[in-house]
Design an enzyme around this catalytic site. Structure first.
Site, mmCIF file in Angstrom:
data_model
loop_
_atom_site.group_PDB
_atom_site.id
_atom_site.type_symbol
_atom_site.label_atom_id
_atom_site.label_comp_id
_atom_site.label_asym_id
_atom_site.label_seq_id
_atom_site.Cartn_x
_atom_site.Cartn_y
_atom_site.Cartn_z
ATOM 1 N N LYS A 236 26.982 -2.959 -2.377
ATOM 2 C CA LYS A 236 28.454 -2.853 -2.455
ATOM 3 C C LYS A 236 29.026 -2.123 -1.249
ATOM 4 O O LYS A 236 30.222 -1.879 -1.184
ATOM 5 C CB LYS A 236 28.842 -2.112 -3.735
ATOM 6 C CG LYS A 236 28.326 -2.738 -5.007
ATOM 7 C CD LYS A 236 28.660 -1.846 -6.208
ATOM 8 C CE LYS A 236 27.561 -1.912 -7.258
ATOM 9 N NZ LYS A 236 27.641 -0.798 -8.206
ATOM 10 N N ARG B 273 0.784 -1.229 0.000
ATOM 11 C CA ARG B 273 0.000 0.000 0.000
ATOM 12 C C ARG B 273 0.817 1.281 0.000
ATOM 13 O O ARG B 273 0.578 2.185 -0.807
ATOM 14 C CB ARG B 273 -0.941 0.056 1.221
ATOM 15 C CG ARG B 273 -2.173 -0.781 1.081
ATOM 16 C CD ARG B 273 -2.545 -1.372 2.414
ATOM 17 N NE ARG B 273 -1.539 -2.338 2.782
ATOM 18 C CZ ARG B 273 -1.528 -3.614 2.373
ATOM 19 N NH1 ARG B 273 -2.515 -4.058 1.642
ATOM 20 N NH2 ARG B 273 -0.555 -4.451 2.706
ATOM 21 N N THR B 274 1.769 1.371 0.917
ATOM 22 C CA THR B 274 2.466 2.653 1.095
ATOM 23 C C THR B 274 3.286 2.984 -0.152
ATOM 24 O O THR B 274 3.301 4.128 -0.604
ATOM 25 C CB THR B 274 3.363 2.599 2.356
ATOM 26 O OG1 THR B 274 2.608 2.009 3.408
ATOM 27 C CG2 THR B 274 3.807 3.980 2.773
ATOM 28 N N ARG C 180 11.119 4.108 3.439
ATOM 29 C CA ARG C 180 10.753 3.099 4.452
ATOM 30 C C ARG C 180 12.014 2.322 4.788
ATOM 31 O O ARG C 180 12.777 1.941 3.893
ATOM 32 C CB ARG C 180 9.681 2.157 3.909
ATOM 33 C CG ARG C 180 9.482 0.938 4.824
ATOM 34 C CD ARG C 180 8.298 0.110 4.437
ATOM 35 N NE ARG C 180 7.056 0.805 4.777
ATOM 36 C CZ ARG C 180 5.860 0.215 4.733
ATOM 37 N NH1 ARG C 180 5.753 -1.045 4.376
ATOM 38 N NH2 ARG C 180 4.768 0.892 5.037
ATOM 39 N N HIS D 50 4.738 5.757 11.522
ATOM 40 C CA HIS D 50 4.213 5.650 10.161
ATOM 41 C C HIS D 50 3.215 6.811 10.014
ATOM 42 O O HIS D 50 1.998 6.608 9.968
ATOM 43 C CB HIS D 50 3.526 4.290 9.996
ATOM 44 C CG HIS D 50 3.299 3.859 8.579
ATOM 45 N ND1 HIS D 50 3.380 4.722 7.497
ATOM 46 C CD2 HIS D 50 2.977 2.638 8.056
ATOM 47 C CE1 HIS D 50 3.107 4.057 6.398
ATOM 48 N NE2 HIS D 50 2.870 2.797 6.696
HETATM 49 N N1 CP Z 1 -0.232 -0.158 5.830
HETATM 50 C C1 CP Z 1 0.978 -0.404 5.291
HETATM 51 O O1 CP Z 1 1.991 0.222 5.674
HETATM 52 O O2 CP Z 1 0.976 -1.368 4.338
HETATM 53 P P1 CP Z 1 2.229 -1.772 3.443
HETATM 54 O O3 CP Z 1 3.263 -2.364 4.394
HETATM 55 O O4 CP Z 1 1.749 -2.740 2.437
HETATM 56 O O5 CP Z 1 2.772 -0.503 2.834
#
Ligand code: CP
Length: 312
Positions: free
Chosen positions: A89, A59-60, A110, A138
């Site tokens: 590397k 999703r993110t 992320r 998040h």
């Molecule tokens: N909600 C969420 O962070 O989903 P993903 O890990 O799929 O991005």
């Protein structure tokens, strides 16, 4: 016209925001939802956003990607850079960020280690958006979660909710609780295996911020007529002992029977996803279940709003 304080800035923690900024993001998301696609395509014209995902994502990653594209911008996409970029590397994250800065106008990152987004923000001269850092935060997920609740109930004051699952390791939980603490009189019921409860420090901190947190012990203790239920998965990747994970992973299951017995007529059934068995698929078609539909789609609109406000 009000000053847009997001412009040119990072978003690492939901704590950088306040009630008014959150509501202005929602207002922008509302407007974007109504814009005809062709018009929206000019907002980020000529801009490039780098998406660096050191942890897997459905999703993110996809919603940030489509948010940039629907606004007319372009993306540089690194999924799994630990295997596909020069990090293999031995390149440091700081060097990678400095290079991405040469090619892009903002970076969405992320990473499995809490605090990495902050390190990147110190390194980069362009905005950094935290798309999840380990068990840390998040913030864009919290914004889309709050937007989904706000859209339904037209307020985030006086909200009563339930959070279930891995409260200790769940970054979505941490950011959502912080975000709700900007609004008045929230009461949140917490249900998790004992070892996955919020820490005493976090409980005290949220209490100080004015959220009333009530720990309950089993599904029968869920009170009636809550505004939302927020289920989460037990975070396998945070366990060193996989047997412990196996024992805990399905401690609390959201089933049709539970919804029939305990949910209110308007209770939103939410989950940041992915789910791994803790919500039965029999719940998916319930009109109150928004995790596969509205909640996920709002992620796109909220991230469009955020990127517009950061990059316009
Ligand atoms: N909600 C969420 O962070 O989903 P993903 O890990 O799929 O991005």
């Amino acid at each position: 016209m009000k000053k847009n304080i997001l412009k040119g800035n990072d978003l690492i923690s939901i704590d950088q925001l306040d009630k008014n900024i959150i509501l202005s993001i929602f207002k922008t998301a509302d407007k974007i939802k109504k814009i005809k696609p062709k018009k929206a395509l000019n907002i980020l014209k000529g801009k490039v956003v780098a998406l660096l995902f050191f942890e897997p994502s459905t999703r993110t990653f996809s919603s940030h990607c489509v948010a940039v594209k629907r606004l007319g911008g372009q993306t540089i996409e690194h999924q799994n850079p630990m295997q596909t970029s020069s990090v293999v590397k031995g390149e440091t994250i700081e060097d990678m960020i400095k290079i991405m800065e040469q090619y892009s106008d903002a970076i969405v990152i992320r990473h499995p280690v809490a605090g990495t987004a902050q390190i990147c923000a110190k390194t980069a001269g362009i905005p950094i958006v935290n798309a999840g850092d380990g068990i840390g935060e998040h913030p864009t997920q919290a914004l889309l979660d709050m937007y989904t609740i706000y859209e339904k109930f037209k307020t985030l004051d006086g909200i009563k909710g339930l959070m279930v699952g891995d409260l200790l390791n769940g970054r979505t939980i941490h950011s959502l609780l912080k975000g709700l603490s900007f609004f008045k009189n929230s009461i949140i019921y917490l249900l998790s295996p004992k070892v996955l409860r919020l820490s005493k420090k976090e409980l005290d901190e949220f209490c100080r911020r004015g959220i009333k947190l009530i720990e309950i012990n089993n599904l029968n203790d869920i009170p009636p007529d809550l505004h939302f239920w927020y289920w989460t998965r037990v975070q396998k990747e945070r366990f060193s002992d996989k047997n412990e994970y196996e024992k805990l992973k399905l401690s609390f299951i959201l089933s049709k029977d539970l919804v029939d017995r305990k949910a209110g007529k308007k209770t939103l059934l939410m989950h940041p996803l992915p789910r791994v068995g803790e919500i039965k698929t029999e719940v998916d078609n319930d009109p109150r279940a928004v995790y596969l539909t509205t909640q996920a789609k709002n992620g796109m609109y909220v991230r469009m709003a955020l990127l517009k406000m950061i990059l316009e």
